[in-house]
Design a protein around this motif. Structure first.
Motif, mmCIF file in Angstrom:
data_model
loop_
_atom_site.group_PDB
_atom_site.id
_atom_site.type_symbol
_atom_site.label_atom_id
_atom_site.label_comp_id
_atom_site.label_asym_id
_atom_site.label_seq_id
_atom_site.Cartn_x
_atom_site.Cartn_y
_atom_site.Cartn_z
ATOM 1 N N ASP A 189 -7.144 5.650 6.463
ATOM 2 C CA ASP A 189 -7.027 4.516 7.381
ATOM 3 C C ASP A 189 -7.565 3.232 6.756
ATOM 4 O O ASP A 189 -6.950 2.155 6.873
ATOM 5 C CB ASP A 189 -7.784 4.804 8.678
ATOM 6 N N ARG A 190 -8.716 3.319 6.102
ATOM 7 C CA ARG A 190 -9.299 2.118 5.480
ATOM 8 C C ARG A 190 -8.385 1.569 4.386
ATOM 9 O O ARG A 190 -8.250 0.353 4.225
ATOM 10 C CB ARG A 190 -10.685 2.439 4.898
ATOM 11 N N TYR A 191 -7.754 2.454 3.659
ATOM 12 C CA TYR A 191 -6.848 2.007 2.607
ATOM 13 C C TYR A 191 -5.613 1.328 3.193
ATOM 14 O O TYR A 191 -5.221 0.231 2.766
ATOM 15 C CB TYR A 191 -6.443 3.192 1.735
ATOM 16 N N LEU A 192 -4.987 1.966 4.175
ATOM 17 C CA LEU A 192 -3.754 1.411 4.730
ATOM 18 C C LEU A 192 -3.995 0.094 5.456
ATOM 19 O O LEU A 192 -3.188 -0.837 5.353
ATOM 20 C CB LEU A 192 -3.113 2.425 5.683
ATOM 21 N N THR A 193 -5.082 0.002 6.191
ATOM 22 C CA THR A 193 -5.305 -1.201 6.993
ATOM 23 C C THR A 193 -5.948 -2.326 6.194
ATOM 24 O O THR A 193 -5.572 -3.492 6.333
ATOM 25 C CB THR A 193 -6.175 -0.876 8.218
ATOM 26 N N GLY A 194 -6.919 -2.008 5.351
ATOM 27 C CA GLY A 194 -7.662 -3.040 4.641
ATOM 28 C C GLY A 194 -7.545 -3.002 3.142
ATOM 29 O O GLY A 194 -8.217 -3.768 2.445
ATOM 30 N N LEU A 195 -6.719 -2.097 2.594
ATOM 31 C CA LEU A 195 -6.498 -1.955 1.155
ATOM 32 C C LEU A 195 -7.778 -1.587 0.406
ATOM 33 O O LEU A 195 -7.943 -1.909 -0.782
ATOM 34 C CB LEU A 195 -5.881 -3.229 0.568
ATOM 35 N N THR A 196 -8.684 -0.881 1.087
ATOM 36 C CA THR A 196 -9.911 -0.422 0.456
ATOM 37 C C THR A 196 -9.671 0.939 -0.177
ATOM 38 O O THR A 196 -9.415 1.926 0.525
ATOM 39 C CB THR A 196 -11.047 -0.308 1.492
ATOM 40 N N VAL A 197 -9.744 0.976 -1.487
ATOM 41 C CA VAL A 197 -9.446 2.206 -2.214
ATOM 42 C C VAL A 197 -10.724 3.029 -2.349
ATOM 43 O O VAL A 197 -11.773 2.501 -2.726
ATOM 44 C CB VAL A 197 -8.881 1.897 -3.615
ATOM 45 N N PRO A 198 -10.693 4.325 -2.037
ATOM 46 C CA PRO A 198 -11.892 5.151 -2.217
ATOM 47 C C PRO A 198 -12.327 5.168 -3.675
ATOM 48 O O PRO A 198 -11.524 4.923 -4.587
ATOM 49 C CB PRO A 198 -11.441 6.557 -1.776
ATOM 50 N N ALA A 199 -13.597 5.473 -3.889
ATOM 51 C CA ALA A 199 -14.094 5.583 -5.251
ATOM 52 C C ALA A 199 -13.394 6.728 -5.966
ATOM 53 O O ALA A 199 -13.060 7.747 -5.352
ATOM 54 C CB ALA A 199 -15.595 5.812 -5.236
ATOM 55 N N ARG A 200 -13.173 6.542 -7.259
ATOM 56 C CA ARG A 200 -12.557 7.610 -8.046
ATOM 57 C C ARG A 200 -13.392 8.887 -7.926
ATOM 58 O O ARG A 200 -14.621 8.852 -8.011
ATOM 59 C CB ARG A 200 -12.445 7.170 -9.492
ATOM 60 N N GLY A 201 -12.721 10.024 -7.726
ATOM 61 C CA GLY A 201 -13.432 11.288 -7.595
ATOM 62 C C GLY A 201 -13.851 11.633 -6.187
ATOM 63 O O GLY A 201 -14.498 12.663 -5.969
ATOM 64 N N ALA A 256 0.861 -1.181 0.000
ATOM 65 C CA ALA A 256 0.000 0.000 0.000
ATOM 66 C C ALA A 256 0.892 1.224 0.000
ATOM 67 O O ALA A 256 1.975 1.213 0.594
ATOM 68 C CB ALA A 256 -0.930 0.007 1.209
ATOM 69 N N MET A 257 0.439 2.296 -0.640
ATOM 70 C CA MET A 257 1.253 3.510 -0.717
ATOM 71 C C MET A 257 0.345 4.732 -0.717
ATOM 72 O O MET A 257 -0.548 4.858 -1.557
ATOM 73 C CB MET A 257 2.122 3.488 -1.972
ATOM 74 N N VAL A 258 0.595 5.630 0.242
ATOM 75 C CA VAL A 258 -0.093 6.911 0.307
ATOM 76 C C VAL A 258 0.902 8.001 -0.076
ATOM 77 O O VAL A 258 1.999 8.078 0.494
ATOM 78 C CB VAL A 258 -0.658 7.183 1.722
ATOM 79 N N LEU A 259 0.539 8.817 -1.050
ATOM 80 C CA LEU A 259 1.360 9.946 -1.468
ATOM 81 C C LEU A 259 0.583 11.214 -1.147
ATOM 82 O O LEU A 259 -0.441 11.492 -1.767
ATOM 83 C CB LEU A 259 1.681 9.866 -2.956
ATOM 84 N N GLU A 260 1.078 11.981 -0.174
ATOM 85 C CA GLU A 260 0.372 13.146 0.363
ATOM 86 C C GLU A 260 1.095 14.431 -0.007
ATOM 87 O O GLU A 260 2.270 14.591 0.280
ATOM 88 C CB GLU A 260 0.298 13.024 1.895
ATOM 89 N N SER A 261 0.370 15.377 -0.642
ATOM 90 C CA SER A 261 0.954 16.623 -1.140
ATOM 91 C C SER A 261 2.015 16.278 -2.180
ATOM 92 O O SER A 261 3.209 16.202 -1.897
ATOM 93 C CB SER A 261 1.533 17.475 -0.014
ATOM 94 N N PRO A 269 -12.279 13.994 9.767
ATOM 95 C CA PRO A 269 -12.592 12.550 9.782
ATOM 96 C C PRO A 269 -12.784 11.945 8.407
ATOM 97 O O PRO A 269 -12.476 10.768 8.199
ATOM 98 C CB PRO A 269 -13.881 12.479 10.617
ATOM 99 N N CYS A 270 -13.296 12.699 7.442
ATOM 100 C CA CYS A 270 -13.496 12.144 6.097
ATOM 101 C C CYS A 270 -12.164 11.708 5.497
ATOM 102 O O CYS A 270 -12.031 10.577 4.996
ATOM 103 C CB CYS A 270 -14.193 13.173 5.218
ATOM 104 N N MET A 271 -11.171 12.595 5.534
ATOM 105 C CA MET A 271 -9.863 12.262 4.996
ATOM 106 C C MET A 271 -9.212 11.148 5.803
ATOM 107 O O MET A 271 -8.693 10.165 5.238
ATOM 108 C CB MET A 271 -8.964 13.504 5.003
ATOM 109 N N GLU A 272 -9.221 11.295 7.094
ATOM 110 C CA GLU A 272 -8.533 10.332 7.954
ATOM 111 C C GLU A 272 -9.113 8.938 7.798
ATOM 112 O O GLU A 272 -8.364 7.948 7.684
ATOM 113 C CB GLU A 272 -8.630 10.807 9.408
ATOM 114 N N ASP A 273 -10.436 8.818 7.774
ATOM 115 C CA ASP A 273 -11.059 7.499 7.672
ATOM 116 C C ASP A 273 -10.748 6.844 6.329
ATOM 117 O O ASP A 273 -10.495 5.636 6.264
ATOM 118 C CB ASP A 273 -12.577 7.620 7.860
ATOM 119 N N ALA A 274 -10.755 7.636 5.249
ATOM 120 C CA ALA A 274 -10.471 7.067 3.929
ATOM 121 C C ALA A 274 -9.048 6.533 3.864
ATOM 122 O O ALA A 274 -8.796 5.440 3.327
ATOM 123 C CB ALA A 274 -10.707 8.118 2.844
#
Length: 493
Positions: free
Chosen positions: A474-486, A236-241, A467-472
């Motif tokens: 967190d779900r990706y990093l822990t469970g590999l759940t990718v938010p919907a495009r857009g 998993a990879m998060v790229l921020e800014s 919370p919207c950003m943080e939860d999205a």
């Protein structure tokens, strides 16, 4: 950040982190080829963890990782990278290790883990061992060292003549030679391409089959190039800014940086027009600011941090306004401007701008930003002034001047990462340093599986902005759940 004038530009004279200058003068005729895929690097010895030497901030463990100075010659000289971790707060729920890629360039990942663990969400701290490191040449990882006397001779970053341009180019050559002599072979191997292989060695030393990574600001360049070099070793990879390393031309790089900063200034003006707690509420904010710039240019504006001395317009822009934009501290900036406006004018006199910023060798090794001569330099300044009419002599043009004259080991290119899993990018709509268009571009380069999560607010950094950003994330990093495009998240007060 890129270009944040703090730890990335900090230096210790005789020992410690000192930034050198390096960049290319060769013309950019196109984008460089993608880096080749290398065999998996192996760490030299296991990580031996021990409590970090900071009793005021207990709980972190530190270690060193031995890697080659030059990964293309793994049997040559080596360096020790400083590493730190904090273990998952709930071991039974632990997913694994998450490596944080620090920004700057020049920020200390060790300091982040030891002293600023609140940078990460409670869920990430609960589920992951959080690990980071000081990149080669920084902090505790064989820091670049330069002569204190030579550093004190740094010329002004505002080049006003051909003589200034030529003098800066000559000074850059002297400083590079000095830093290279004092720092040893690591000086010529500080680019992100080398650090990508350090990161893979750290992954292996942590016992992780695949990498979980969070890169912020300049750390996104490290993450993106890791995904390109080792696409099948990413969990998993998060790229921020997000930095966009495909911006090839000097003019476009500077224009896009200026446009991002100007956008933040406009957001500040808009906020002040509707916020009764703005110290400039009800006034023409842009007119007040332009008056301050004019006073600074005449040498009449007092430096609030050094009473009795004049503040230049460049320092007003970069040391005060631009810093406030990072945290979207509009109230603080308005109060500062109001205080400066009310200050007693100094007798008009020539102003001294802060010395040329010591651009880290990492930045100059990663960005080929050629400037042929003084005429082209003036043209570039004009381009930036048009893109950011309220913010003259922004830090990126200073960096371009500091990077005149040396080869670039890891020049710009478009990403090519087939086989990489979905990457989650995160960017504010109004980021002063890594503008939103850069994040859009990098998301496209990484392919259809990757998603850009948009924060509809301001500032540099966004993953814990509500919370919207943080939860999205967190779900990706822990469970590999990718938010919907857009997917986008509203700005938080």
């Amino acid at each position: 950040m890129p270009f944040r004038d703090r730890s990335a530009l900090r230096l210790l004279a005789a020992r410690g982190t000192a930034a050198a200058v390096a960049a290319a003068t060769a013309a950019v005729t196109g984008l460089a080829a993608a880096p080749p895929v290398h065999a998996s690097p192996a760490a030299h010895g296991a990580l031996r963890w021990a409590p970090c030497d900071d009793p005021a901030k207990p709980g972190a463990e530190c270690a060193t990782l031995s890697v080659p100075v030059d990964w293309d010659h793994p049997d040559g000289p080596g360096i020790d990278l400083a590493v730190a971790r904090r273990k998952a707060t709930e071991p039974g729920a632990r997913v694994g290790s998450m490596v944080f890629g620090p920004g700057g360039p020049g920020d200390s990942g060790v300091r982040m883990v030891v002293g600023n663990i609140g940078r990460f969400s409670p869920e990430v701290r609960r589920r992951f061992d959080i690990v980071s490191f000081d990149p080669r040449g920084v902090g505790g990882s064989d820091p670049v060292t330069c002569s204190a006397g030579l550093l004190a001779e740094r010329p002004s970053p505002e080049l006003r003549s051909r003589a200034d341009f030529d003098a800066t180019l000559a000074y850059n050559r002297r400083l590079r030679a000095d830093c290279r002599a004092r720092s040893g072979p690591v000086f010529d191997h500080l680019d992100t391409g080398q650090t990508v292989r350090d990161l893979d060695a750290l992954r292996a030393a942590l016992g992780e089959r695949k990498l979980t990574f969070h890169g912020s600001s300049y750390g996104t360049l490290l993450g993106a190039q890791y995904a390109e070099t080792y696409p099948r070793r990413v969990r998993a990879m998060v790229l921020e800014s997000v930095m966009d390393h495909s911006v090839a031309a000097t003019r476009e790089f500077l224009r896009s940086e200026a446009a991002a900063a100007q956008d933040s200034f406009q957001e500040f003006v808009k906020w002040c027009g509707g916020a009764a707690d703005c110290a400039l509420y009800g006034r023409d904010v842009r007119a007040v600011w332009q008056d301050l710039l004019a006073r600074a240019a005449r040498g009449e504006l007092a430096n609030p941090d050094r009473p009795g001395t004049a503040l230049s317009s460049s320092d007003l822009v970069n040391k005060y306004a631009f810093r406030k934009f990072y945290d979207a501290d509009y109230a603080g900036l308005a109060t500062l401007i109001a205080g400066m406006e009310a200050s007693t004018p100094l007798p008009a006199s020539p102003t001294g701008t802060a010395p040329l910023p010591p651009a880290t060798p990492v930045f100059c090794s990663d960005w080929r930003l050629p400037v042929r001569d003084y005429r082209e330099y003036r043209s570039l300044v004009t381009t930036m002034d048009r893109a950011a009419p309220d913010l003259p002599y922004l830090l990126p043009i200073h960096m371009a001047a500091a990077c005149l004259g040396a080869p670039t080991a890891n020049p710009q290119h478009r990403l090519d990462a087939p086989g990489a899993p979905p990457v989650l990018l995160s960017n504010a709509l109004h980021d002063p340093a890594t503008g939103y268009p850069w994040a859009v571009s990098v998301a496209r380069q990484l392919g259809r599986g990757s998603v850009l999560l948009t924060y509809e607010g301001q500032g540099h950094g966004s993953v814990t902005s509500g919370p919207c950003m943080e939860d999205a994330v967190d779900r990706y990093l822990t469970g590999l759940t990718v938010p919907a495009r857009g997917t986008s998240c509203p700005a938080v007060p």
